[in-house]
Write an enzyme that holds these catalytic residues in place. Structure first.
Site, PDB file in Angstrom:
ATOM      1  N   GLU A   1       0.721  -1.185  -0.204  1.00 36.09           N
ATOM      2  CA  GLU A   1       0.060  -0.265   0.019  1.00 36.09           C
ATOM      3  C   GLU A   1       1.118   1.191   0.235  1.00 36.09           C
ATOM      4  O   GLU A   1       0.027   1.970  -1.202  1.00 36.09           O
ATOM      5  CB  GLU A   1      -1.030  -0.107   1.363  1.00 36.09           C
ATOM      6  CG  GLU A   1      -2.189  -0.847   1.638  1.00 36.09           C
ATOM      7  CD  GLU A   1      -1.661  -2.783   1.412  1.00 36.09           C
ATOM      8  OE1 GLU A   1      -0.966  -2.555   2.035  1.00 36.09           O
ATOM      9  OE2 GLU A   1      -2.883  -3.263   1.030  1.00 36.09           O
TER      10      GLU A   1
ATOM     11  N   HIS B   1     -12.095  -3.972  10.101  1.00 36.65           N
ATOM     12  CA  HIS B   1     -12.302  -3.700   8.628  1.00 36.65           C
ATOM     13  C   HIS B   1     -13.359  -3.273   8.697  1.00 36.65           C
ATOM     14  O   HIS B   1     -14.298  -3.281   7.885  1.00 36.65           O
ATOM     15  CB  HIS B   1     -12.704  -5.220   7.946  1.00 36.65           C
ATOM     16  CG  HIS B   1     -10.991  -5.827   7.402  1.00 36.65           C
ATOM     17  ND1 HIS B   1      -9.911  -6.670   7.879  1.00 36.65           N
ATOM     18  CD2 HIS B   1     -10.938  -7.298   6.416  1.00 36.65           C
ATOM     19  CE1 HIS B   1      -9.507  -7.011   7.799  1.00 36.65           C
ATOM     20  NE2 HIS B   1     -10.455  -7.559   6.250  1.00 36.65           N
TER      21      HIS B   1
HETATM   22  C1  TPP Z   1      -2.425  -4.862   4.396  1.00 34.31           C
HETATM   23  C2  TPP Z   1      -3.383  -5.406   3.580  1.00 34.31           C
HETATM   24  N1  TPP Z   1      -4.253  -5.055   2.085  1.00 34.31           N
HETATM   25  C3  TPP Z   1      -4.474  -5.492   1.561  1.00 34.31           C
HETATM   26  C4  TPP Z   1      -5.752  -6.105   2.584  1.00 34.31           C
HETATM   27  C5  TPP Z   1      -6.489  -7.373   2.409  1.00 34.31           C
HETATM   28  N2  TPP Z   1      -6.481  -9.250   1.895  1.00 34.31           N
HETATM   29  C6  TPP Z   1      -6.970  -9.455   2.919  1.00 34.31           C
HETATM   30  S1  TPP Z   1      -5.991 -11.127   1.921  1.00 34.31           S
HETATM   31  C7  TPP Z   1      -5.274 -10.516   1.126  1.00 34.31           C
HETATM   32  C8  TPP Z   1      -4.170 -11.676   0.840  1.00 34.31           C
HETATM   33  C9  TPP Z   1      -3.327 -12.219   1.550  1.00 34.31           C
HETATM   34  O1  TPP Z   1      -2.417 -13.231   1.150  1.00 34.31           O
HETATM   35  P1  TPP Z   1      -1.087 -14.678   1.378  1.00 34.31           P
HETATM   36  O2  TPP Z   1      -0.651 -13.196   2.682  1.00 34.31           O
HETATM   37  O3  TPP Z   1      -0.603 -14.852   0.417  1.00 34.31           O
HETATM   38  O4  TPP Z   1      -1.905 -15.110   2.422  1.00 34.31           O
HETATM   39  P2  TPP Z   1      -3.065 -16.246   2.297  1.00 34.31           P
HETATM   40  O5  TPP Z   1      -4.613 -15.737   2.121  1.00 34.31           O
HETATM   41  O6  TPP Z   1      -2.969 -16.437   0.763  1.00 34.31           O
HETATM   42  O7  TPP Z   1      -3.119 -16.841   3.030  1.00 34.31           O
HETATM   43  C10 TPP Z   1      -5.398  -9.931   0.973  1.00 34.31           C
HETATM   44  C11 TPP Z   1      -4.401  -8.824   0.065  1.00 34.31           C
HETATM   45  C12 TPP Z   1      -5.545  -6.446   3.703  1.00 34.31           C
HETATM   46  N3  TPP Z   1      -6.168  -7.928   4.641  1.00 34.31           N
HETATM   47  N4  TPP Z   1      -4.267  -5.986   4.464  1.00 34.31           N
END
Ligand code: TPP
Ligand code: TPP
Ligand code: MG
Ligand code: MG
Lengths: 365, 319, 365, 319
Positions: free
Chosen positions: C78, C147
């Site tokens: 971000e 959220h």
């Molecule tokens: C700082 C932030 N940016 C965006 C999000 C939205 N978001 C929630 S889960 C996710 C994906 C995260 O991917 P990863 O770290 O690979 O974890 P996984 O869900 O695959 O276990 C995103 C972008 C968030 N929760 N926090």
């Protein structure tokens, strides 16, 4: 509902312990040293806390006294270092994290507001997050757009973090001690121009707890609330006002969250006029909040008039001609207060008194 | 050890399957990010940890919470929004905690707990404790600045943090290669001065071994260690269902992952009788957890204004 | 001084172009598509804008139409991606940067507030920074602490960035178009529950410029200002109030910076009562600002009573029993408005009308 | 080329010496972060750039601003807080800009312009321009999360950004090794997939060559490139003076750096007559710059409330 209230009297003035005078810087240093000696869980860190300039002297000698594990400089990583404070706090340490400019907190607010402020609640009360964030507001001498902001209202907006902005060496010491012992996160707002102030500071350890504002000058014509450094300007303004027979009551809120609305509202009920002066913008700022709260308390009962003062609603310029116009000062505060009292634009601006001049800040940057 | 690992794997798998089953009934008052298919990562690492070691994780945290010994009934009650929940209904599925067994929290903002873990480890160091911290996060989290900042700090201070990247290849619906110029996550860790290895996250035995070795190095003062565990998420990013119809990934990849399912693999190594005993004990625990959740009450509105600050301060604020 | 004012009448209601009804989501998508077609400098990006769920459909089809260079998903970064928007804007592009939760903006405020909002000023007017940040507020169904936040007041506090929070599909389309064409940074606040709203949306391109609030229901007894999604609840509240003979005047500020104080103050001058309802905390929030500004305009001339409503001053809980109590809703708004009108606590809370129920949000998360 | 490089080096050195000299008079209304000793980094890189290429830098930005062709008089006037300043007195020393010659800004918050540079480069790519962007930052900036995030994005999108780390070994008074677990900054760049090389920042000729090669690769579509230039700051972090008395670094290190001074080294390669001509032209430019600054007026308070937004919007806001 958030309005914390001191049903009893406001905080009494500290006894003028004439025997011992210290600067704001020394007060901060002393509180830190005493708290670190008192509780081995207290650690002090942040960019440059262990460097030769020792954060204007506020951390001087502490690395030698408490060792490099309890007092340490960090990489330039505000986000992670703030997250680290939370982890330390969860493990029972009591970190004090220092920022030489409040502007840099914008790199740390994700951890401060999304995590620190919320942890106790979102974990159902199962954790404490005792951490203190010291953040300094810069002013004068071309600090400019990115080295001058007072962003305390962000921390007042989001529940879960206390905010304190002491203006005297006495309160600097007492509120820092209270903040360190607090089991909640606390933002400790330090204005760079206050660092030069001197005043009575008892040698022994003491705390100035949240809950009560202090009436620093009693008066009957207008209530002037001065936040952080603007308390100093408000005190000067009271003198200009006395010269023209206006009796200002000056209040230092000290703690901004929880805020002692009662003391301010009670004063406004007597004076009928409220002037709030902040070292920040007024739009959605602490001044808007104080005005709203006093209105909530007094509406339908006591009519009053008010005004907000703070940064001009623009970005902070560097050149002195514009910078001077950007900030309220004792004379513009006095003028606004008198206009409030007279209920009209008088056009009065006091001639500058040499004994009431502001200090011009000139480095160390 | 196999029995212990199996119990842990099966426990996570079964409770999440049950969560997915119950989900349609709307009894679960919270989004859920299931770990089904990824259990072995948490189980392998947590099995190598001591009870006084701690873990920090993410919104996809059921597996880590349970693998570290978290109370299953309190977790299910939390999903139901009940006072019996591990955060008394205040945090939901994304904010699990069980401080008694070292689950120090999970966050819904990607990356945040990575730094929290390092801070906790710093405290362990100051205290001369030999306890260590494991930090679990996804492949997506390695793109957040806080990841790099934390790695640098951990190496600088030689902190006892085991960084565990659960690389399931996706962040929501976006594949790693669409987000990372170079997809070698271990290279990042090494660039900050940390030993790193990539391990098949379905191979719970190897993972456990390598985690144990890394943890030993940390207890010996060698500083932070990094494991990238490759894995695969069987269900949708959030919610109980499948999502192959969305077209961002292939059913075939899931089939391949399922063929190497750690739960089944370990099950097959066990004596059938022992396995049956474990399974029936877990089934009972799961049933009881849901019963506990059903029976627990919803919080009353009095609870809304508590736990903002410590009690005293809440009282002051609300006066 | 910041108070922008519409000396003339407030914004008229859009003509009920009964012929064409669209959802808020479609309105956002349509504005984006039209602006991208109109100006090849417009680019659209952010986490998951090009994924199958297409940000609730607001970006649907746009990657195919405008190509992967002008519409792209990003890494989870971000801070840098916000900094990149500024760089793009300096080079003459007009980026629209999308965040599925406003909470994540805390990772972006350093670039937004320290750089984007200040660039034009600190570079002496030599640059424009035309960029739009779309940020969504979550609500219901266990979104919880991290959220669910409405943090628009931060962007109202710091000068240099405009803030808009449309509540209807009509304004969603028109303000987004205006934001994209604006040469200043604009924060576009989108509430997830608004995405479901339907309303008249002309097919052709049009803008809803800053400067004027809209009176959505005329009335004479109490002025209710509803921000973002709280506008919907305020409209419902007006119906509950009508049932008991209270005529509420409902105002949608639409733009929060610049804020049309005049329309609100003029209304309060008529009704003598002001209720501001925000989808955010009230402490140092938009509600405090609106109350303060109306006070500044009317004090000494027209007495009025007011109340602020918003998030309860606590962290957002997940369990429905607490979550319900965390938010204002049509019935609690109606109750507060009636109490204001009667000047006392009546204890009245309208019985729920089936036709005025709130939508419960239930994913996609 | 030597003459050109010398002119640029000498110009920066002399104006900064003059700034330091005048400083005590309080005419300069701004903190100053001098580049004395570090000039060769900006000069070497900027000499390899085209006029339509752009640069982004930091509060220690005088050298970059001048090396890219920035107006010296406007810079000095800016330090004096005058309307003739490059930001009309609003930004001061830390916010220099000269869009006409591609100086796109400098920031007082460490690390911020790194991401801005990448965004600008993205625009170049979308526009099919072959212009490139150079991003200047210190060794300290590489510890900020935004650095890592930007590197990843730049590689992912193959952006034409030349990242230039001016490694002077210190962030304020803290040495690199006290802040970085592994002090190999190039390793970080490589871990994100970017070619990187470490170059002696006093060796302006080599630096220029390597920068030119990197820029050619970028124009050819090969994506971002990284240069770490080692250098040394002769003066204090901020302000006009020396700071060896503080004890955080040794005079001997400065002596060593001064022995390899690029300004003198290039001077010695020139024909004395040519050198004298350059020097006298620069002296004149410097003198005129200060005269311009002195003569320029201070802004009037009317200027306080302009440039917040574009004019129309300021009018609306102030109505
Ligand atoms: C700082 C932030 N940016 C965006 C999000 C939205 N978001 C929630 S889960 C996710 C994906 C995260 O991917 P990863 O770290 O690979 O974890 P996984 O869900 O695959 O276990 C995103 C972008 C968030 N929760 N926090
Ligand atoms: C985000 C941020 N954190 C801290 C500071 C305070 N600060 C100003 S300069 C500086 C040192 C930066 O070091 P480096 O990047 O190496 O640049 P140098 O000054 O050596 O050229 C610091 C920490 C800042 N300006 N911004
Ligand atoms: Mg993933
Ligand atoms: Mg440096």
């Amino acid at each position: 509902m958030l309005s914390p209230t001191a049903k009893a009297a406001p905080r009494p003035a500290p006894k003028p312990a004439a025997e011992r005078t210290r600067s704001f810087v020394e007060a901060v240093r002393e509180a830190t040293e005493q708290e670190m000696a008192r509780d081995e869980n207290v650690v002090l860190y942040g960019l440059d806390v262990d460097d030769p300039k020792a954060i204007q002297g506020t951390t001087l000698g502490l690395p030698a006294k408490f060792g490099a594990e309890r007092v340490f400089g960090t990489p330039l990583s505000e986000d992670a270092m703030t997250g680290a404070a939370i982890g330390m706090a969860l493990a029972g340490l009591r970190p004090i994290h220092v920022h030489i400019r409040m502007d840099f907190l914008l790199l740390a607010v994700n951890q401060l507001l999304n995590v620190a402020a919320k942890s106790r609640y979102m974990y159902g009360g199962r954790v404490n997050v005792p951490m203190v964030v010291r953040a300094m507001i810069g002013k004068s001498w071309g600090q400019g757009a990115q080295h001058s902001q007072g962003l305390h209202s962000f921390f007042m907006h989001v529940p879960g973090i206390k905010v304190v902005a002491p203006s005297t060496p006495y309160d600097a010491k007492g509120t820092l001690a209270a903040a360190v012992r607090d089991d909640n996160p606390v933002l400790y707002v330090e204005h760079r121009l206050l660092h030069f102030q001197k005043g009575p500071v008892p040698a022994e350890s003491y705390t100035v707890q949240p809950g009560k504002a202090r009436i620093t000058v009693p008066g009957s014509d207008v209530t002037v609330v001065g936040i952080s450094y603007m308390q100093v300007e408000a005190l000067r303004a009271a003198k200009y006002l006395a010269d023209v027979g206006v009796k200002a009551e000056v209040i230092d809120p000290i703690w901004l969250n929880p805020l002692d609305t009662d003391t301010i509202a009670e004063s406004v009920a007597r004076t009928g006029r409220l002037l709030v002066v902040d070292t920040a913008w007024t739009n959605c700022g602490a001044a808007a909040e104080i005005v709203s709260r006093v209105g909530e308390k007094l509406q339908g009962e006591v009519p009053f008039r008010f005004q907000r003062m703070g940064f001009a609603p623009t970005t902070c310029p560097t050149t002195p001609t514009l910078e001077d116009a950007f900030y309220p000062n004792a004379r513009t505060i006095a003028a606004a207060a008198r206009d409030l009292v007279e209920g009209r634009k008088t056009g009065w601006l006091p001639a500058e008194r040499a004994d009431l001049q502001s200090i011009e800040f000139k480095g160390p940057f | 050890m196999h029995a212990r690992l199996y119990r842990s794997l099966y426990r996570i798998r079964r409770v999440e399957e049950e969560i997915a089953r119950v989900y349609a009934s709307d009894k679960i008052k919270s989004p859920v990010h299931l770990s089904i298919g990824q259990e072995a990562v948490s189980v392998g690492v947590c099995d190598a940890l001591r009870p006084d070691d701690v873990v920090f994780g993410t919104y996809r945290g059921h597996a880590m919470y349970l693998a570290k010994g978290g109370d299953m009934a309190a977790m299910v009650a939390e999903l139901y929004g009940k006072v019996g929940g591990c955060t008394r209904g205040k945090g939901g599925s994304m904010h699990l905690i069980d401080t008694e067994c070292g689950v120090m929290g999970t966050s819904a903002v990607v990356g945040t707990t990575i730094a929290n873990a390092a801070g906790y480890a710093y405290a362990m160091k100051v205290r001369r404790s030999d306890a260590v911290v494991a930090s679990f996060f996804g492949d997506g989290a390695t793109e957040e600045g806080v990841f790099a900042e934390t790695l640098n700090f951990a190496v600088l201070k030689k902190l006892p943090v085991l960084f565990v990247c659960e690389n399931n290849g996706f962040a929501i619906h976006t594949a790693q290669a669409k987000r990372q110029g170079l997809t070698d996550i271990c290279a990042r860790a090494r660039a900050y001065g940390m030993p790193a290895e990539r391990i098949d996250g379905n191979d719970v035995l190897t993972l456990r071994d390598r985690a144990e070795a890394a943890i030993e190095r940390m207890r010996g003062g060698e500083g932070p260690q990094f494991i990238e565990a490759t894995t695969y998420r069987w269900r949708e990013h959030v919610g109980p269902g499948q999502d192959f119809h969305l077209g961002y990934r292939e059913q075939a990849d899931c089939d391949a992952a399922q063929a190497r399912d750690a739960v089944r693999a370990i099950a097959e190594m066990l004596d059938p009788k022992e396995r049956a005993l474990i399974e029936s004990a877990v089934e009972l625990e799961v049933r009881e957890a849901f019963q506990f959740a059903e029976a627990s009450a919803f919080p009353t509105t009095d609870d809304l204004m508590t736990d903002i600050f410590t009690e005293e301060a809440d009282a002051l604020a609300n006066r």
